[in-house]
Enzyme design. Structure first.
Site, PDB file in Angstrom:
ATOM      1  N   ASP A 105       0.812  -1.212   0.000  1.00  0.00           N
ATOM      2  CA  ASP A 105       0.000   0.000   0.000  1.00  0.00           C
ATOM      3  C   ASP A 105       0.847   1.265   0.000  1.00  0.00           C
ATOM      4  OD1 ASP A 105       0.894  -0.476   2.609  1.00  0.00           O
ATOM      5  OD2 ASP A 105      -1.077  -1.132   3.292  1.00  0.00           O
ATOM      6  N   ASN A 157      -7.987  -3.036  14.000  1.00  0.00           N
ATOM      7  CA  ASN A 157      -9.358  -3.352  13.562  1.00  0.00           C
ATOM      8  C   ASN A 157      -9.391  -4.555  12.628  1.00  0.00           C
ATOM      9  OD1 ASN A 157      -8.227  -2.352  11.239  1.00  0.00           O
ATOM     10  ND2 ASN A 157      -9.644  -0.631  10.991  1.00  0.00           N
ATOM     11  N   GLU A 160      -9.691  -2.099   4.880  1.00  0.00           N
ATOM     12  CA  GLU A 160     -10.340  -1.824   6.166  1.00  0.00           C
ATOM     13  C   GLU A 160     -11.603  -2.692   6.304  1.00  0.00           C
ATOM     14  OE1 GLU A 160      -8.774  -0.166   8.264  1.00  0.00           O
ATOM     15  OE2 GLU A 160      -7.936   1.721   7.509  1.00  0.00           O
TER      16      GLU A 160
HETATM   17  C1  F6R Z   1       1.206  -1.294   6.152  1.00  0.00           C
HETATM   18  C2  F6R Z   1       0.034  -2.158   6.190  1.00  0.00           C
HETATM   19  C3  F6R Z   1      -0.822  -2.223   7.421  1.00  0.00           C
HETATM   20  C4  F6R Z   1       0.004  -2.510   8.681  1.00  0.00           C
HETATM   21  C5  F6R Z   1      -0.881  -2.515   9.916  1.00  0.00           C
HETATM   22  C6  F6R Z   1      -0.074  -2.724  11.186  1.00  0.00           C
HETATM   23  O1  F6R Z   1       1.879  -1.416   4.914  1.00  0.00           O
HETATM   24  O2  F6R Z   1      -0.253  -2.790   5.219  1.00  0.00           O
HETATM   25  O3  F6R Z   1      -1.801  -3.214   7.265  1.00  0.00           O
HETATM   26  O4  F6R Z   1       0.631  -3.746   8.531  1.00  0.00           O
HETATM   27  O5  F6R Z   1      -1.557  -1.298  10.019  1.00  0.00           O
HETATM   28  O6  F6R Z   1       0.794  -1.645  11.373  1.00  0.00           O
HETATM   29  P1  F6R Z   1       1.882  -1.645  12.543  1.00  0.00           P
HETATM   30  O7  F6R Z   1       2.858  -2.719  12.196  1.00  0.00           O
HETATM   31  O8  F6R Z   1       2.509  -0.287  12.470  1.00  0.00           O
HETATM   32  O9  F6R Z   1       1.161  -1.926  13.814  1.00  0.00           O
END
Ligand code: F6R
Length: 234
Positions: free
Chosen positions: A56, A125, A132
């Site tokens: 992403d 979440n 999402e």
């Molecule tokens: C980021 C991504 C998100 C993160 C998730 C956890 O490229 O794809 O899905 O993996 O938000 O983020 P952290 O590791 O910062 O808790």
């Protein structure tokens, strides 16, 4: 968790030097990337023939923006190993035509032969990539609106503490088509999402729950994230 994740990436590369990877950013994989850089330095693990896609990128951010995932990946991984810049892709958040960029990105993954190993983090979440809650299991790379909770968690990376409202993310179906998936979760604030993923209903309300249907997915958890995991009966 990080050592096991790095070992899986290394095993994939040794078995298939031209493997295709789909990779996350965030706090969770930082030590995995550091360990991969160490394996490159000490054991000459080579990334030169592999292809890397990111999951992403924030919509509207130029690739040199300090909070962009282009910069994150360069600083934490690609500049520390021998990855070939021609084989590294992150969605262009500043594309003039984001829709066309999503289609181009999806086609690039397909043309590379699909993903051999996808490494995922998980949102509090239950999001994976920036899919999402509510994301269709059939979705492909597309522009999405970020959940307010996600924007709050990531706000500190941005001036004025305001994260972008939208992002480009690889879709659920594209993730699901990966031949192997690793989901990493670290910290107590991921324990609920992990339990929902493992024991909850499989539904778009918890995007990571889709992984229960995947044939080759491994969850790598630290102790805090595994707090609500029930022990398997003897
Ligand atoms: C980021 C991504 C998100 C993160 C998730 C956890 O490229 O794809 O899905 O993996 O938000 O983020 P952290 O590791 O910062 O808790």
């Amino acid at each position: 968790m990080s050592a096991a994740a790095a070992a899986t990436v290394a095993r994939t590369l040794r078995r298939k030097p031209d493997a295709v990877f789909l990779l996350p950013t965030g706090t969770t994989p930082l030590v995995m990337y550091r360990q991969l850089a160490e394996l490159h330095a000490t054991e000459r693990l080579s990334f030169a023939d592999a292809t890397f896609f990111n999951l992403d990128e924030y919509l509207g951010l130029p690739p040199d923006h300090p909070a962009s995932y282009h910069v994150y990946m360069r600083d934490h991984f690609y500049s520390l190993v021998d990855a070939n810049p021609d084989r590294v892709q992150v969605p262009a958040g500043d594309a003039r035509n984001p829709q066309a960029e999503c289609e181009r990105y999806e086609a690039a993954i397909r043309d590379a032969g699909g993903v051999d190993l996808c490494v995922l983090g998980i949102g509090r979440n239950g999001h994976i990539g920036f899919n999402e809650p509510g994301a269709s299991f059939d979705s492909r790379t597309r522009v999405v609106r970020l959940a307010e909770t996600t924007r709050l968690v990531n706000a500190a990376d941005f001036e004025g503490d305001r994260a972008p409202e939208r992002a480009i993310t690889v879709g659920m179906k594209t993730i699901f088509e990966s031949r192997e998936i690793l989901l990493l979760a670290s910290g107590a604030n991921k324990a609920d999402a992990v339990a929902e993923t493992l024991y909850g209903t499989i539904s778009p309300g918890v995007p990571a729950s889709m992984l229960s249907r995947h044939r080759n997915t491994t969850l790598l958890l630290d102790f805090e994230a595994a707090e609500l995991v029930e022990e398997a009966p003897e």
